[in-house]
Motif scaffolding. Structure first.
Motif, short mmCIF file in Angstrom:
data_model
loop_
_atom_site.label_atom_id
_atom_site.label_comp_id
_atom_site.label_asym_id
_atom_site.label_seq_id
_atom_site.Cartn_x
_atom_site.Cartn_y
_atom_site.Cartn_z
N HIS A 229 0.84 -1.21 0.00
CA HIS A 229 0.00 0.00 0.00
C HIS A 229 0.87 1.25 0.00
O HIS A 229 0.67 2.17 0.79
CB HIS A 229 -0.94 0.00 1.22
N GLY A 303 -11.98 1.59 11.52
CA GLY A 303 -12.27 1.07 10.18
C GLY A 303 -12.76 2.13 9.22
O GLY A 303 -13.04 1.83 8.06
N PHE A 304 -12.88 3.37 9.74
CA PHE A 304 -13.32 4.47 8.86
C PHE A 304 -12.19 5.49 8.70
O PHE A 304 -11.43 5.73 9.65
CB PHE A 304 -14.53 5.17 9.48
N HIS A 306 -9.10 7.45 6.10
CA HIS A 306 -7.80 7.03 5.56
C HIS A 306 -7.00 8.26 5.18
O HIS A 306 -7.54 9.26 4.73
CB HIS A 306 -8.01 6.16 4.31
N ARG A 307 -5.66 8.17 5.36
CA ARG A 307 -4.81 9.31 5.03
C ARG A 307 -4.84 9.58 3.52
O ARG A 307 -4.75 10.72 3.10
CB ARG A 307 -3.37 9.00 5.48
N ARG A 315 -10.34 -1.90 -1.45
CA ARG A 315 -10.16 -3.19 -0.78
C ARG A 315 -11.38 -3.52 0.11
O ARG A 315 -11.78 -4.66 0.25
CB ARG A 315 -8.88 -3.16 0.06
N ARG A 388 1.07 -8.16 4.48
CA ARG A 388 1.89 -7.00 4.12
C ARG A 388 3.36 -7.30 3.96
O ARG A 388 4.10 -6.54 3.36
CB ARG A 388 1.70 -5.92 5.20
C1 SDX Z 1 -4.67 1.27 7.63
O1 SDX Z 1 -1.74 4.41 5.22
C2 SDX Z 1 -2.21 3.29 4.80
O2 SDX Z 1 -2.19 2.97 3.63
C3 SDX Z 1 -2.79 2.39 5.88
C4 SDX Z 1 -3.49 1.13 5.43
C5 SDX Z 1 -2.53 0.18 4.76
O3 SDX Z 1 -3.00 -0.66 3.96
O4 SDX Z 1 -1.33 0.19 5.11
O5 SDX Z 1 -4.53 1.46 4.53
C6 SDX Z 1 -4.07 0.38 6.62
O6 SDX Z 1 -4.01 1.64 8.56
C7 SDX Z 1 -6.08 1.75 7.44
C8 SDX Z 1 -6.55 2.75 8.55
C9 SDX Z 1 -6.94 1.96 9.79
N1 SDX Z 1 -7.21 2.84 10.91
C10 SDX Z 1 -8.44 3.09 11.36
O7 SDX Z 1 -9.46 2.64 10.83
C11 SDX Z 1 -8.49 3.95 12.61
C12 SDX Z 1 -9.59 5.01 12.45
N2 SDX Z 1 -9.19 5.95 11.41
C13 SDX Z 1 -8.52 7.17 11.85
O8 SDX Z 1 -7.84 7.14 13.03
C14 SDX Z 1 -7.95 8.00 10.71
O9 SDX Z 1 -8.90 8.05 9.72
C15 SDX Z 1 -6.60 7.60 10.13
C16 SDX Z 1 -5.56 7.53 11.16
C17 SDX Z 1 -6.70 6.30 9.41
C18 SDX Z 1 -6.20 8.68 9.12
O10 SDX Z 1 -6.30 9.87 9.76
P1 SDX Z 1 -5.44 11.16 9.27
O11 SDX Z 1 -5.25 11.13 7.80
O12 SDX Z 1 -4.23 11.30 10.12
O13 SDX Z 1 -6.46 12.32 9.55
P2 SDX Z 1 -6.74 12.97 10.95
O14 SDX Z 1 -6.55 11.97 12.06
O15 SDX Z 1 -5.97 14.25 11.03
O16 SDX Z 1 -8.32 13.26 10.84
C19 SDX Z 1 -8.78 14.32 9.98
C20 SDX Z 1 -10.17 14.67 10.53
C21 SDX Z 1 -10.17 14.95 12.02
O17 SDX Z 1 -11.25 15.80 12.30
P3 SDX Z 1 -10.94 17.42 12.40
O18 SDX Z 1 -10.09 17.59 13.65
O19 SDX Z 1 -10.21 17.82 11.13
O20 SDX Z 1 -12.32 18.03 12.54
O21 SDX Z 1 -11.04 13.54 10.33
C22 SDX Z 1 -11.47 13.07 11.60
C23 SDX Z 1 -10.50 13.60 12.63
O22 SDX Z 1 -11.13 13.73 13.90
N3 SDX Z 1 -11.41 11.60 11.55
C24 SDX Z 1 -12.29 10.79 12.15
C25 SDX Z 1 -11.90 9.49 11.80
N4 SDX Z 1 -10.81 9.55 11.02
C26 SDX Z 1 -10.51 10.86 10.87
N5 SDX Z 1 -13.36 11.05 12.94
C27 SDX Z 1 -14.04 9.96 13.40
N6 SDX Z 1 -13.72 8.67 13.10
C28 SDX Z 1 -12.66 8.40 12.30
N7 SDX Z 1 -12.34 7.15 12.01
#
Ligand code: SDX
Length: 429
Positions: A229, A303-304, A306-307, A315, A388
């Protein structure tokens, strides 16, 4: 004609080259920035920073595209099997029939681990998380398979790659069996990679494991979808640790450690724990959605989001279909799948999730697939790690073979105290 970016600092204009990728992505090459301007860039979390140029995996976060060596992941999930996709990622092209047979045989030859490793497992405190055990065991492999000076570097790397690909799968199954006090099941020469893993996990002298083609296919697809990825957090860790020229086992061990985190590969376990909590609370989604949207609440909808993907993770779409297919074949229902689908339906209509571009990612449905084939919850991140592994290896090799390789060493902006003198302890107070 090379494109140029212009930067004006204190009235002086600097020109920086723009690099264009094969899919049209553009980047400002700042490798001479500090030398020319005295400035560095600042980008916490590296959301705007490319660490390398890579020909392995292409993602388009806006369009929800994922391709390994140019082949769409949807086609690989449909037509390939995991070991063939491993070969594609590491070697750059799909293997011929003969190459695939040779590669599969090579992995089979390396599927056993040194018997002394069992003592490591047996002396681990019961209840240790399997990702902590796996990271240690992979690092320990170097001790059992030290570098042989007579080998060329290429021979050494190829052997290490085959050992890692095959033994990590064996170590994961061993860890599970020993944690349950069960007899270790050895890999079999007559089984292919995924079937072998399922057999090592679930075969029993009193109840031989019965293979289901759809379950074996589901595991192949699960690992294909996780195989690479681009520069995700754990791959970036493997490249960074590998850039010090430490052995590959140590770099992969660092990748496993990075993947363990709940915001990364640990999310598949956290999703099921969240769905289970919703189920235990009677299935009412609203408190969880309210918490997820509350800026003052650290709770995230696992699960919701993504960067990179600002639309549906391709997927997740495949994984969601696989949940239905495997549960139907096994004649099972999983109430957590119903909750997950309801959560997705409501979230995708909610202004907060729409405005924040939050969609299901790979981890949202993957845990349901793993539950359906009997994988225990705390092994979900380990399953991600096995998938991975070929991505980490191919990215490490690309970095290792890069003629412009550099030790990864980011800069910083210092915000601490200005210079001051040491104060003898009697004068402090
Ligand atoms: C993987 O990078 C990859 O490719 C990873 C992956 C891979 O195959 O290697 O795809 C695998 O890690 C998938 C992601 C799994 N993680 C989760 O599901 C954990 C929940 N998701 C979040 O923690 C978050 O979405 C991240 C960490 C995945 C990405 O976050 P970012 O890009 O660092 O963005 P951020 O944390 O700065 O959030 C931006 C905004 C914020 O709100 P504001 O302060 O701007 O108002 O979006 C909000 C966040 O609060 N937000 C969420 C959220 N994810 C982001 N709010 C509620 N629920 C969420 N899941």
């Amino acid at each position: 004609m090379e494109k140029i970016a212009k930067l004006i600092v204190d009235g002086t204009t600097y020109e920086l080259p723009i690099v264009t990728g094969s899919e049209g992505e553009k980047a400002i090459d700042i490798s001479s920035l500090r030398e020319e301007t005295g400035l560095i860039t600042l980008d916490p979390g590296f959301a705007n920073t490319g660490s390398c140029q890579s020909s392995i995996t292409f993602m388009d976060g806006e369009k929800g595209i994922l391709r390994y060596r140019g082949i769409p992941v949807e086609q690989l999930a449909e037509h390939s099997r995991f070991v063939e996709t491993v070969y594609l990622l590491i070697n750059g092209d799909l293997p011929t029939g003969e190459e695939l047979d040779r590669f599969s045989a090579l992995l089979n030859d390396h599927s056993l681990v040194h018997e002394d490793m069992r003592a490591f497992f047996e002396n681990y405190p019961r209840g240790t998380h399997p990702m902590g055990i796996l990271s240690s065991m992979v690092n320990a492999l170097r001790a059992f398979y030290p570098e042989i000076p007579e080998r060329t570097e290429e021979e050494e790397i190829n052997k290490t790659v085959a050992r890692l690909l095959s033994k990590v799968r064996t170590l994961a199954a061993m860890s599970y069996r020993i944690s349950r006090g069960h007899k270790v099941v050895y890999p079999r020469h007559d089984l292919l990679y995924c079937a072998n893993f399922l057999n090592m996990m679930f075969d029993s002298p009193v109840k031989p494991y019965v293979f289901d083609d759809d379950v074996v296919k589901a595991l192949n697809v699960f690992w294909i979808l996780h195989a690479d990825h681009e520069q995700n957090s754990s791959t970036a860790a493997v490249r960074l640790v590998g850039s010090s020229r430490v052995n590959l086992y140590a770099a992969i061990s660092a990748g496993i450690a990075a993947l363990w985190g709940p915001l990364h590969g640990g999310a598949n376990q956290a999703v099921v724990e969240m769905l289970q909590e919703i189920y235990n609370c009677g299935g009412d989604l609203s408190p969880f959605l309210t918490k997820a949207k509350d800026k003052n609440d650290p709770f995230r909808l696992m699960g919701f989001g993504h960067r990179v993907y600002k639309t549906y993770d391709p997927r997740a779409r495949i994984m969601k279909r696989m949940c239905d297919k495997v549960l139907k074949k096994l004649k099972r229902k999983d109430p957590l799948l119903d909750i997950a689908k309801k959560l997705e339906e409501i979230a995708l209509k909610d202004p907060y999730f729409i405005e924040h571009h939050l969609y299901p990612n790979v981890d949202f449905y993957s845990g349901i697939v793993l539950r359906s084939i009997g994988i225990p919850l705390n092994m979900f991140p380990v399953m991600f790690a096995i998938g991975r592994l070929p991505g980490w290896i191919s990215q490490w090799k690309e970095s290792h073979e890069d003629p412009n390789w550099k030790l990864h060493r980011p800069r910083q902006v210092y915000t601490g105290r200005k210079e001051r003198d040491y104060v003898p302890i009697e004068k402090r107070g």
